[in-house]
Design an enzyme around this catalytic site. Structure first.
Site, PDB file in Angstrom:
ATOM      1  N   ARG A  64      -1.610 -21.322  13.657  1.00 44.91           N
ATOM      2  CA  ARG A  64      -1.579 -19.852  13.488  1.00 44.91           C
ATOM      3  C   ARG A  64      -1.591 -19.166  14.856  1.00 44.91           C
ATOM      4  NH1 ARG A  64      -2.756 -16.853   9.114  1.00 44.91           N
ATOM      5  NH2 ARG A  64      -3.395 -18.737   8.046  1.00 44.91           N
ATOM      6  N   ARG A  90       0.193 -12.416   5.804  1.00 43.78           N
ATOM      7  CA  ARG A  90      -0.403 -13.428   6.690  1.00 43.78           C
ATOM      8  C   ARG A  90      -1.550 -12.821   7.460  1.00 43.78           C
ATOM      9  NH1 ARG A  90       1.667 -18.393   5.491  1.00 43.78           N
ATOM     10  NH2 ARG A  90       3.884 -18.133   5.063  1.00 43.78           N
ATOM     11  N   LEU A  92      -3.502 -12.311  10.753  1.00 41.73           N
ATOM     12  CA  LEU A  92      -3.173 -12.407  12.175  1.00 41.73           C
ATOM     13  C   LEU A  92      -4.322 -13.100  12.908  1.00 41.73           C
ATOM     14  CD1 LEU A  92      -1.783  -8.813  12.804  1.00 41.73           C
ATOM     15  CD2 LEU A  92      -0.481 -10.921  12.515  1.00 41.73           C
ATOM     16  N   ASN A 106      -3.196  -1.503   8.129  1.00 39.82           N
ATOM     17  CA  ASN A 106      -2.798  -2.304   6.963  1.00 39.82           C
ATOM     18  C   ASN A 106      -2.859  -1.431   5.721  1.00 39.82           C
ATOM     19  OD1 ASN A 106      -2.200  -4.595   5.360  1.00 39.82           O
ATOM     20  ND2 ASN A 106      -4.360  -4.939   4.944  1.00 39.82           N
ATOM     21  N   THR A 107      -1.864  -1.573   4.856  1.00 41.78           N
ATOM     22  CA  THR A 107      -1.929  -0.897   3.561  1.00 41.78           C
ATOM     23  C   THR A 107      -2.375  -1.928   2.531  1.00 41.78           C
ATOM     24  OG1 THR A 107       0.329  -1.412   2.876  1.00 41.78           O
ATOM     25  CG2 THR A 107       0.020   0.571   4.192  1.00 41.78           C
ATOM     26  N   HIS A 108      -3.194  -1.473   1.576  1.00 42.37           N
ATOM     27  CA  HIS A 108      -3.759  -2.423   0.607  1.00 42.37           C
ATOM     28  C   HIS A 108      -3.755  -1.804  -0.792  1.00 42.37           C
ATOM     29  CE1 HIS A 108      -6.052  -5.893  -0.630  1.00 42.37           C
ATOM     30  NE2 HIS A 108      -6.856  -5.077  -1.291  1.00 42.37           N
ATOM     31  N   ASP A 140      -9.270  -5.160  11.367  1.00 43.08           N
ATOM     32  CA  ASP A 140     -10.213  -5.870  12.233  1.00 43.08           C
ATOM     33  C   ASP A 140     -10.090  -7.358  11.928  1.00 43.08           C
ATOM     34  OD1 ASP A 140     -11.622  -6.350   9.911  1.00 43.08           O
ATOM     35  OD2 ASP A 140     -13.360  -5.136  10.444  1.00 43.08           O
ATOM     36  N   GLY A 142     -11.708  -9.255   9.921  1.00 44.26           N
ATOM     37  CA  GLY A 142     -11.994  -9.690   8.556  1.00 44.26           C
ATOM     38  C   GLY A 142     -10.778  -9.536   7.660  1.00 44.26           C
ATOM     39  N   ASP A 144      -9.318  -7.417   5.126  1.00 44.77           N
ATOM     40  CA  ASP A 144      -9.384  -6.071   4.535  1.00 44.77           C
ATOM     41  C   ASP A 144     -10.753  -5.421   4.702  1.00 44.77           C
ATOM     42  OD1 ASP A 144      -6.701  -6.353   3.671  1.00 44.77           O
ATOM     43  OD2 ASP A 144      -7.354  -7.446   1.900  1.00 44.77           O
TER      44      ASP A 144
HETATM   45  C1  GAR Z   1       1.873  -3.323  -1.139  1.00 41.95           C
HETATM   46  O1  GAR Z   1       1.286  -2.892  -2.327  1.00 41.95           O
HETATM   47  C2  GAR Z   1       0.816  -3.695  -0.119  1.00 41.95           C
HETATM   48  O2  GAR Z   1      -0.319  -2.906  -0.195  1.00 41.95           O
HETATM   49  C3  GAR Z   1       0.489  -5.104  -0.526  1.00 41.95           C
HETATM   50  O3  GAR Z   1       1.743  -5.676  -0.782  1.00 41.95           O
HETATM   51  C4  GAR Z   1       2.591  -4.656  -1.319  1.00 41.95           C
HETATM   52  C5  GAR Z   1       3.895  -4.707  -0.579  1.00 41.95           C
HETATM   53  O4  GAR Z   1       4.866  -3.952  -1.217  1.00 41.95           O
HETATM   54  N1  GAR Z   1      -0.246  -5.768   0.479  1.00 41.95           N
HETATM   55  C6  GAR Z   1      -1.244  -6.607   0.222  1.00 41.95           C
HETATM   56  O5  GAR Z   1      -1.561  -6.951  -0.895  1.00 41.95           O
HETATM   57  C7  GAR Z   1      -1.942  -7.145   1.455  1.00 41.95           C
HETATM   58  N2  GAR Z   1      -3.194  -7.709   1.096  1.00 41.95           N
HETATM   59  P1  GAR Z   1       6.232  -3.609  -0.496  1.00 41.95           P
HETATM   60  O6  GAR Z   1       6.730  -4.888   0.155  1.00 41.95           O
HETATM   61  O7  GAR Z   1       7.129  -3.166  -1.609  1.00 41.95           O
HETATM   62  O8  GAR Z   1       5.967  -2.508   0.497  1.00 41.95           O
END
Ligand code: GAR
Length: 195
Positions: A64, A90, A92, A106-108, A140, A142, A144
Protein backbone atom coordinates in the site's frame (compact mmCIF):
# COMPACT_ATOMS: atom_id res chain seq x y z
CA UNK A 1 -9.90 29.33 -8.65
CA UNK A 2 -9.68 26.43 -6.23
CA UNK A 3 -7.87 23.54 -7.94
CA UNK A 4 -9.52 20.16 -7.27
CA UNK A 5 -8.29 16.66 -8.02
CA UNK A 6 -11.03 14.05 -7.57
CA UNK A 7 -10.21 10.39 -6.90
CA UNK A 8 -12.80 7.75 -7.79
CA UNK A 9 -13.20 3.97 -7.95
CA UNK A 10 -16.70 3.73 -9.44
CA UNK A 11 -19.29 5.57 -11.49
CA UNK A 12 -18.34 9.05 -10.34
CA UNK A 13 -21.78 10.63 -9.99
CA UNK A 14 -20.51 12.99 -7.28
CA UNK A 15 -17.57 13.89 -9.51
CA UNK A 16 -20.04 14.66 -12.29
CA UNK A 17 -21.93 17.04 -10.01
CA UNK A 18 -18.68 19.00 -9.54
CA UNK A 19 -18.04 19.01 -13.28
CA UNK A 20 -21.56 20.29 -13.94
CA UNK A 21 -21.20 22.98 -11.26
CA UNK A 22 -17.91 24.07 -12.88
CA UNK A 23 -19.70 24.79 -16.13
CA UNK A 24 -20.91 27.98 -14.44
CA UNK A 25 -18.16 30.55 -14.99
CA UNK A 26 -18.94 31.99 -11.55
CA UNK A 27 -18.25 28.70 -9.75
CA UNK A 28 -14.94 29.32 -7.94
CA UNK A 29 -13.41 25.84 -8.32
CA UNK A 30 -12.30 23.61 -11.17
CA UNK A 31 -11.56 19.89 -11.40
CA UNK A 32 -8.04 19.91 -12.90
CA UNK A 33 -7.60 16.11 -12.97
CA UNK A 34 -9.39 12.88 -12.12
CA UNK A 35 -7.56 9.89 -10.68
CA UNK A 36 -8.57 6.29 -10.00
CA UNK A 37 -7.17 3.11 -8.46
CA UNK A 38 -8.64 1.04 -11.30
CA UNK A 39 -10.21 1.42 -14.71
CA UNK A 40 -13.26 3.10 -13.18
CA UNK A 41 -16.39 3.84 -15.23
CA UNK A 42 -16.40 7.40 -13.92
CA UNK A 43 -13.22 8.23 -15.84
CA UNK A 44 -15.51 8.65 -18.84
CA UNK A 45 -16.83 11.89 -17.27
CA UNK A 46 -13.29 13.22 -17.60
CA UNK A 47 -13.18 12.39 -21.29
CA UNK A 48 -16.55 14.06 -21.83
CA UNK A 49 -15.46 17.25 -20.04
CA UNK A 50 -11.91 17.26 -21.44
CA UNK A 51 -10.35 16.80 -18.00
CA UNK A 52 -7.11 14.77 -17.79
CA UNK A 53 -7.31 11.43 -16.02
CA UNK A 54 -4.77 9.07 -14.48
CA UNK A 55 -4.92 5.57 -13.03
CA UNK A 56 -2.61 4.19 -10.35
CA UNK A 57 -3.71 0.52 -10.15
CA UNK A 58 -3.59 -0.71 -6.58
CA UNK A 59 -2.82 -4.25 -7.73
CA UNK A 60 0.32 -3.20 -9.59
CA UNK A 61 2.26 -2.46 -6.38
CA UNK A 62 3.67 -4.81 -3.74
CA UNK A 63 2.59 -2.68 -0.81
CA UNK A 64 0.00 0.00 0.00
CA UNK A 65 2.90 2.33 0.83
CA UNK A 66 4.51 1.94 -2.63
CA UNK A 67 1.15 2.50 -4.28
CA UNK A 68 0.71 5.61 -2.14
CA UNK A 69 4.08 7.04 -3.20
CA UNK A 70 3.10 6.80 -6.87
CA UNK A 71 -0.41 8.14 -6.24
CA UNK A 72 1.01 11.14 -4.37
CA UNK A 73 3.50 11.83 -7.11
CA UNK A 74 0.73 11.82 -9.74
CA UNK A 75 -1.48 14.02 -7.56
CA UNK A 76 1.25 16.59 -6.98
CA UNK A 77 1.74 17.14 -10.69
CA UNK A 78 -1.67 18.82 -10.70
CA UNK A 79 -0.88 21.14 -7.76
CA UNK A 80 -4.28 20.64 -6.14
CA UNK A 81 -5.59 22.90 -3.39
CA UNK A 82 -8.01 20.15 -2.39
CA UNK A 83 -8.11 16.42 -3.17
CA UNK A 84 -11.55 14.82 -2.94
CA UNK A 85 -12.10 11.12 -2.35
CA UNK A 86 -15.42 10.62 -4.07
CA UNK A 87 -16.30 6.96 -4.01
CA UNK A 88 -12.59 6.13 -3.79
CA UNK A 89 -12.67 2.71 -2.13
CA UNK A 90 -9.06 2.43 -0.93
CA UNK A 91 -7.52 3.50 2.33
CA UNK A 92 -4.65 5.91 1.76
CA UNK A 93 -1.38 5.23 3.58
CA UNK A 94 -0.77 7.63 6.51
CA UNK A 95 2.13 9.31 4.65
CA UNK A 96 -0.23 10.33 1.83
CA UNK A 97 -2.86 11.62 4.27
CA UNK A 98 -0.18 13.64 6.10
CA UNK A 99 1.18 15.07 2.83
CA UNK A 100 -2.26 16.29 1.68
CA UNK A 101 -3.80 17.34 5.00
CA UNK A 102 -5.89 19.33 5.63
CA UNK A 103 -6.86 19.57 1.97
CA UNK A 104 -8.11 16.02 1.70
CA UNK A 105 -11.88 15.42 1.81
CA UNK A 106 -14.05 12.32 1.67
CA UNK A 107 -17.73 11.95 0.89
CA UNK A 108 -19.56 9.19 2.74
CA UNK A 109 -23.07 7.75 2.30
CA UNK A 110 -24.11 7.83 5.97
CA UNK A 111 -24.50 10.29 8.85
CA UNK A 112 -21.07 9.82 10.44
CA UNK A 113 -20.06 8.66 12.98
CA UNK A 114 -22.90 6.24 12.19
CA UNK A 115 -22.05 3.47 9.71
CA UNK A 116 -18.41 4.12 8.74
CA UNK A 117 -16.64 1.86 6.25
CA UNK A 118 -17.14 0.48 2.77
CA UNK A 119 -20.75 -0.77 3.17
CA UNK A 120 -22.46 2.14 4.88
CA UNK A 121 -25.78 1.86 3.05
CA UNK A 122 -26.03 -1.91 3.52
CA UNK A 123 -25.09 -1.53 7.19
CA UNK A 124 -27.77 1.10 7.80
CA UNK A 125 -30.44 -1.18 6.28
CA UNK A 126 -29.18 -4.21 8.23
CA UNK A 127 -29.35 -2.22 11.47
CA UNK A 128 -32.99 -1.33 10.78
CA UNK A 129 -32.20 2.40 10.85
CA UNK A 130 -35.13 4.69 10.05
CA UNK A 131 -32.78 7.38 8.84
CA UNK A 132 -29.23 7.59 7.59
CA UNK A 133 -27.55 10.39 5.66
CA UNK A 134 -24.59 11.81 3.79
CA UNK A 135 -21.43 13.39 5.19
CA UNK A 136 -18.36 15.25 3.93
CA UNK A 137 -15.32 14.96 6.20
CA UNK A 138 -11.69 15.96 6.34
CA UNK A 139 -9.69 12.73 6.02
CA UNK A 140 -7.53 11.63 8.92
CA UNK A 141 -5.76 8.32 9.54
CA UNK A 142 -8.91 6.51 10.69
CA UNK A 143 -11.69 4.97 8.63
CA UNK A 144 -14.23 7.80 8.23
CA UNK A 145 -13.22 9.34 11.56
CA UNK A 146 -12.06 12.82 10.46
CA UNK A 147 -13.75 16.11 11.34
CA UNK A 148 -17.23 16.52 9.86
CA UNK A 149 -17.54 19.49 7.48
CA UNK A 150 -21.19 19.04 6.50
CA UNK A 151 -23.88 16.40 6.78
CA UNK A 152 -27.57 15.88 6.03
CA UNK A 153 -30.09 13.28 7.12
CA UNK A 154 -31.84 11.01 4.60
CA UNK A 155 -34.86 8.94 5.65
CA UNK A 156 -34.93 5.18 5.06
CA UNK A 157 -38.25 4.40 3.35
CA UNK A 158 -40.29 1.20 3.56
CA UNK A 159 -39.18 -1.26 0.89
CA UNK A 160 -35.83 0.46 0.34
CA UNK A 161 -33.17 -1.71 -1.28
CA UNK A 162 -29.49 -0.87 -0.93
CA UNK A 163 -29.44 0.50 -4.48
CA UNK A 164 -32.59 2.62 -4.05
CA UNK A 165 -31.47 4.09 -0.75
CA UNK A 166 -27.96 4.74 -2.07
CA UNK A 167 -29.37 6.57 -5.10
CA UNK A 168 -31.41 8.88 -2.81
CA UNK A 169 -28.38 9.45 -0.58
CA UNK A 170 -26.24 10.31 -3.59
CA UNK A 171 -28.70 13.03 -4.64
CA UNK A 172 -28.16 14.68 -1.25
CA UNK A 173 -24.44 13.93 -1.25
CA UNK A 174 -23.91 15.77 -4.54
CA UNK A 175 -25.48 18.94 -3.22
CA UNK A 176 -23.45 18.74 -0.01
CA UNK A 177 -20.17 18.27 -1.87
CA UNK A 178 -20.77 21.15 -4.28
CA UNK A 179 -21.74 23.43 -1.38
CA UNK A 180 -18.66 22.43 0.66
CA UNK A 181 -16.36 23.16 -2.29
CA UNK A 182 -18.08 26.53 -2.76
CA UNK A 183 -17.68 27.36 0.93
CA UNK A 184 -13.99 26.42 0.92
CA UNK A 185 -13.36 28.49 -2.21
CA UNK A 186 -15.22 31.48 -0.74
CA UNK A 187 -13.38 31.22 2.57
CA UNK A 188 -16.52 30.34 4.57
CA UNK A 189 -14.93 27.03 5.54
CA UNK A 190 -11.32 27.01 6.74
CA UNK A 191 -9.97 23.47 6.55
CA UNK A 192 -7.02 24.34 8.82
CA UNK A 193 -9.43 25.33 11.59
CA UNK A 194 -11.37 22.08 11.26
CA UNK A 195 -8.44 19.69 11.47
C1 GAR B 1 -20.81 7.61 -2.87
O1 GAR B 1 -22.04 7.42 -2.25
C2 GAR B 1 -19.71 7.76 -1.84
O2 GAR B 1 -20.12 8.41 -0.69
C3 GAR B 1 -19.39 6.32 -1.53
O3 GAR B 1 -19.37 5.71 -2.79
C4 GAR B 1 -20.35 6.36 -3.61
C5 GAR B 1 -19.71 6.68 -4.93
O4 GAR B 1 -20.65 7.04 -5.87
N1 GAR B 1 -18.17 6.21 -0.83
C6 GAR B 1 -17.97 5.34 0.16
O5 GAR B 1 -18.78 4.51 0.49
C7 GAR B 1 -16.61 5.45 0.82
N2 GAR B 1 -16.63 4.77 2.07
P1 GAR B 1 -20.21 7.70 -7.24
O6 GAR B 1 -19.05 6.89 -7.78
O7 GAR B 1 -21.43 7.57 -8.11
O8 GAR B 1 -19.86 9.14 -6.98
Amino acid sequence: MLRLVVLISGGGSNLRALLEASEDAEFPARVVAIGADRDADGLAHGEEYGIPTFVVPFGAFETREEWGVELLSQLRQWEPDVVILSGFMRLLPPAVVAALAPGLLNTHPAYLPEFPGAHAVRDALAAGATETGATVIVVDDGVDTGPVIAQTRVPVLPGDTEARLHDRIKLVERGLLVQVVLDIANGHIDLKELS
